[in-house]
Design an enzyme around this catalytic site. Structure first.
Site, PDB file in Angstrom:
ATOM      1  CG  ASN A  91      47.920  38.781 -13.981  1.00  0.00           C
ATOM      2  OD1 ASN A  91      46.779  38.898 -13.515  1.00  0.00           O
ATOM      3  ND2 ASN A  91      48.395  37.395 -13.664  1.00  0.00           N
TER       4      ASN A  91
ATOM      5  CG  HIS B  72      47.819  35.029 -16.271  1.00  0.00           C
ATOM      6  ND1 HIS B  72      48.716  34.769 -15.372  1.00  0.00           N
ATOM      7  CD2 HIS B  72      46.612  34.747 -15.826  1.00  0.00           C
ATOM      8  CE1 HIS B  72      48.140  34.364 -14.435  1.00  0.00           C
ATOM      9  NE2 HIS B  72      46.766  34.347 -14.362  1.00  0.00           N
TER      10      HIS B  72
ATOM     11  CG  ASP C 202      51.383  35.996 -10.576  1.00  0.00           C
ATOM     12  OD1 ASP C 202      50.316  35.351 -10.803  1.00  0.00           O
ATOM     13  OD2 ASP C 202      52.239  36.319 -11.324  1.00  0.00           O
TER      14      ASP C 202
ATOM     15  CG  HIS D 249      53.465  34.795 -18.440  1.00  0.00           C
ATOM     16  ND1 HIS D 249      53.294  33.499 -18.184  1.00  0.00           N
ATOM     17  CD2 HIS D 249      52.303  35.428 -17.706  1.00  0.00           C
ATOM     18  CE1 HIS D 249      52.316  33.195 -17.384  1.00  0.00           C
ATOM     19  NE2 HIS D 249      51.749  34.443 -17.152  1.00  0.00           N
TER      20      HIS D 249
ATOM     21  N   GLY E 273      49.392  40.370 -19.811  1.00  0.00           N
ATOM     22  CA  GLY E 273      49.167  42.019 -20.141  1.00  0.00           C
ATOM     23  C   GLY E 273      50.139  42.851 -20.868  1.00  0.00           C
TER      24      GLY E 273
END
Length: 291
Positions: A231, A209, A82, A181, A211
């Protein structure tokens, strides 16, 4: 079918409009929960690893855990690095047996990000490893990376097209579309129109990204719009902690460590199973592998 590079299975997922879960692993118990949860639902899966986690456990142990567990299941499993901006770490992951890696140059000016991404792309092409690359600034906290919410920047459509133009075999592309995030403090403002414009213009699968915390409807719209890789990191970490705390609350005098490990495994695996069902990839193992 077990251990694969993620590019081909993401292309199939995007074409059929389902999402493949990409969970950030924590330890061996976490890897077990991810791979065995996927196997239980006959789903393709991506095990992601942060640079911080690699530095703690080491390159070879992680690759060994994932490959060993993948050998025991009949679903496609990819091992993915990642967010990483260090070419040396990427090279060491490739040498240790990762099947895909991510170069994150999103903090760089566009031209520099594109040039460096293309350098890494040539490295991965030579090694037969898939590459994920990113543009825009995805907000929130991801391990050592922090982008303030007011500093998050949506990807530019024209730049997206120019960015992937010279990387035709890019495994997955991560343009910033408004997700973040970590846990959301409010409702994310996802640019669905931007996502659809990008996927209508390029053939590279899209990574979602941030999620953790999205609703079923938001996942559905993103996956329908072309997001093939989804993700999940923050939620998995919380399940790891909650699994331990749950056993301690239920049995405060327990001194045997194995029940705590089992509690963590069960909590993380339930999360994996729940997300796979939400993303629509249950029963898609054979389809993702091309069988």
């Amino acid at each position: 079918m077990a251990f694969v590079t993620m590019g081909p299975m993401l292309k199939r997922a995007q074409a059929a409009r389902y999402g493949i879960a990409a969970f950030n692993m924590i330890d061996y118990n976490s890897v077990r929960s991810i791979i065995e949860g996927a196997a239980e639902l006959d789903a393709p899966i991506i095990v992601q690893v942060s640079v911080k986690t690699i530095k703690h456990w080491g390159y070879k142990p992680i690759a060994t855990w994932v490959r060993m567990l993948a050998d025991d299941v009949d679903v496609p499993v990819a091992l993915h690095l990642d967010h990483c901006s260090d070419a040396d770490v990427i090279r060491r992951c490739i040498d240790a047996g990762w099947s895909s890696v991510m170069f994150d140059g999103s903090s760089l000016p566009f031209a520099e990000n594109k040039a460096r991404s293309e350098e890494i792309y040539r490295m991965t092409e030579q090694a037969g490893v898939g590459l994920e690359a990113e543009i825009g600034a995805i907000g929130g906290v991801e391990d050592d990376k922090f982008v303030a919410e007011d500093s998050a920047i949506l990807a530019n459509y024209d730049e997206c097209l120019a960015f992937v133009k010279d990387m035709p075999n890019l495994a997955v592309f991560a343009p910033a579309i408004g997700t973040a995030h970590g846990f959301y403090k409010g409702q994310p403002k996802i640019a669905y129109d931007l996502l659809e414009r990008i996927t209508q213009s390029i053939s590279v699968p899209i990574a979602l990204h941030g999620g953790t915390g999205l609703s079923q409807e938001q996942f559905d719209r993103c996956i329908a719009g072309g997001c093939a890789k989804v993700n999940i990191s923050t939620m998995h970490k919380h399940r790891f902690i909650e699994g331990f705390i749950g056993v301690r609350a239920e049995k405060p005098k327990l001194e045997e460590p194995l029940p705590f490990i089992v509690g963590q495994y069960d909590a993380m695996k339930k999360d994996v199973v729940d997300m796979i069902r939400i993303f629509g990839s249950a029963g898609k193992a054979a389809h993702a592998s091309g069988a």
